[in-house]
Design an enzyme around this catalytic site. Structure first.
Site, PDB file in Angstrom:
ATOM      1  N   HIS A 197      -8.568  29.687  25.936  1.00 59.25           N
ATOM      2  CA  HIS A 197     -10.053  29.563  25.494  1.00 59.25           C
ATOM      3  C   HIS A 197     -10.730  28.352  26.028  1.00 59.25           C
ATOM      4  O   HIS A 197     -11.722  28.131  25.337  1.00 59.25           O
ATOM      5  CB  HIS A 197     -10.048  29.987  24.180  1.00 59.25           C
ATOM      6  CG  HIS A 197      -9.173  31.066  23.659  1.00 59.25           C
ATOM      7  ND1 HIS A 197      -8.961  32.199  24.212  1.00 59.25           N
ATOM      8  CD2 HIS A 197      -8.335  30.931  22.660  1.00 59.25           C
ATOM      9  CE1 HIS A 197      -8.265  32.857  23.635  1.00 59.25           C
ATOM     10  NE2 HIS A 197      -7.587  32.095  22.702  1.00 59.25           N
ATOM     11  N   ARG A 198     -10.337  27.529  26.990  1.00 56.49           N
ATOM     12  CA  ARG A 198     -10.843  26.245  27.462  1.00 56.49           C
ATOM     13  C   ARG A 198     -11.024  25.070  26.328  1.00 56.49           C
ATOM     14  O   ARG A 198     -11.509  24.244  26.355  1.00 56.49           O
ATOM     15  CB  ARG A 198     -12.446  26.678  28.002  1.00 56.49           C
ATOM     16  CG  ARG A 198     -12.343  27.465  29.129  1.00 56.49           C
ATOM     17  CD  ARG A 198     -11.653  26.810  30.216  1.00 56.49           C
ATOM     18  NE  ARG A 198     -12.054  27.621  31.631  1.00 56.49           N
ATOM     19  CZ  ARG A 198     -11.135  28.414  31.927  1.00 56.49           C
ATOM     20  NH1 ARG A 198     -10.008  28.963  31.243  1.00 56.49           N
ATOM     21  NH2 ARG A 198     -11.584  28.906  33.007  1.00 56.49           N
ATOM     22  N   LEU A 199     -10.083  25.462  25.172  1.00 56.87           N
ATOM     23  CA  LEU A 199      -9.984  24.359  24.248  1.00 56.87           C
ATOM     24  C   LEU A 199      -8.723  23.416  24.750  1.00 56.87           C
ATOM     25  O   LEU A 199      -7.803  23.259  24.116  1.00 56.87           O
ATOM     26  CB  LEU A 199      -9.454  25.005  22.925  1.00 56.87           C
ATOM     27  CG  LEU A 199     -10.541  25.986  22.428  1.00 56.87           C
ATOM     28  CD1 LEU A 199     -10.108  26.446  21.045  1.00 56.87           C
ATOM     29  CD2 LEU A 199     -11.791  25.238  22.149  1.00 56.87           C
TER      30      LEU A 199
END
Length: 219
Positions: A197-199
């Site tokens: 999740h682009r974390l």
């Protein structure tokens, strides 16, 4: 929709999830080189193409950045080293501004490493030892290329290569006076590990006296 707009739309759809692992503060070693060494070994074990390839960024007198791919040839607790033509564009930049950035794009492992530091020329004795460890053809190649200069065509390089190869076929190739290397004294290193999740996980090591300050950065 025009063909150009359709092509642009397809580019914006290219994405994937980064799921190969995470990076946690409690698992970080005290020094960045320890983590770099671990990641480099894993890149080699994964048989990534050119695992020692790094993007070298320098800046000219007008503030224009330039980048190119160079191979890492040595590293220790405080520095990283590479070799190049001392008349090249990068060498000219470093003569005026020795600030430099290195980047290792190990994207097959969802990883990146960035190095920020100051470059200094390697001693001739070290350059000579490395130069004579290179393959014969690579030594000849160093002689025939006035790196970054404009040339009329490839044929002039090939002709010079054949002539130099014949000249030194039976003897030791001398070290060109215009060929050398740089040691990058490390001021900071940043490690990036892709996350869902682009974390992503990002940590930066910054040199403070004789120790390293470690901070997590927002992705």
């Amino acid at each position: 929709m025009s063909q150009e707009t359709e092509h642009f739309a397809k580019l914006t759809e290219i994405r994937r999830e980064y799921t190969l692992g995470g990076l946690r503060r409690e698992n970080l070693p005290d020094t960045p080189i320890m983590l770099f060494n671990q990641w480099l070994q894993q890149a080699c074990d994964a048989q990534l193409p050119d695992p020692t390839a790094m993007c070298v960024a320098t800046v000219d007198q007008q503030g224009q950045p330039y980048q190119r791919i160079v191979l890492l040839k040595h590293f220790d607790e405080k520095s990283m080293s590479f070799y190049t033509n001392l008349g090249s564009r990068k060498a000219q930049h470093l003569q005026e501004n020795n600030r430099i950035s290195l980047h290792f794009p190990w994207y097959f492992l969802d990883r990146q490493v960035m190095v920020i530091g100051r470059a200094e020329k390697l001693p001739v004795s070290q350059v000579l030892t490395y130069f004579h460890s290179r393959p014969f053809e690579s030594q000849i190649g160093a002689w025939v290329s006035k790196q970054s200069s404009r040339i009329s065509g490839r044929s002039c390089l090939e002709t010079a290569f054949r002539e130099m190869k014949e000249k030194y076929q039976q003897g030791e190739v001398p070290l060109p006076s215009f060929w050398g290397g740089y040691r990058v004294n490390i001021d900071a290193m940043e490690f990036w590990q892709g996350g869902k999740h682009r974390l992503h996980d990002r940590f930066i090591y910054q040199k403070q006296d004789d120790c390293w300050k470690i901070d997590r950065l927002a992705p």
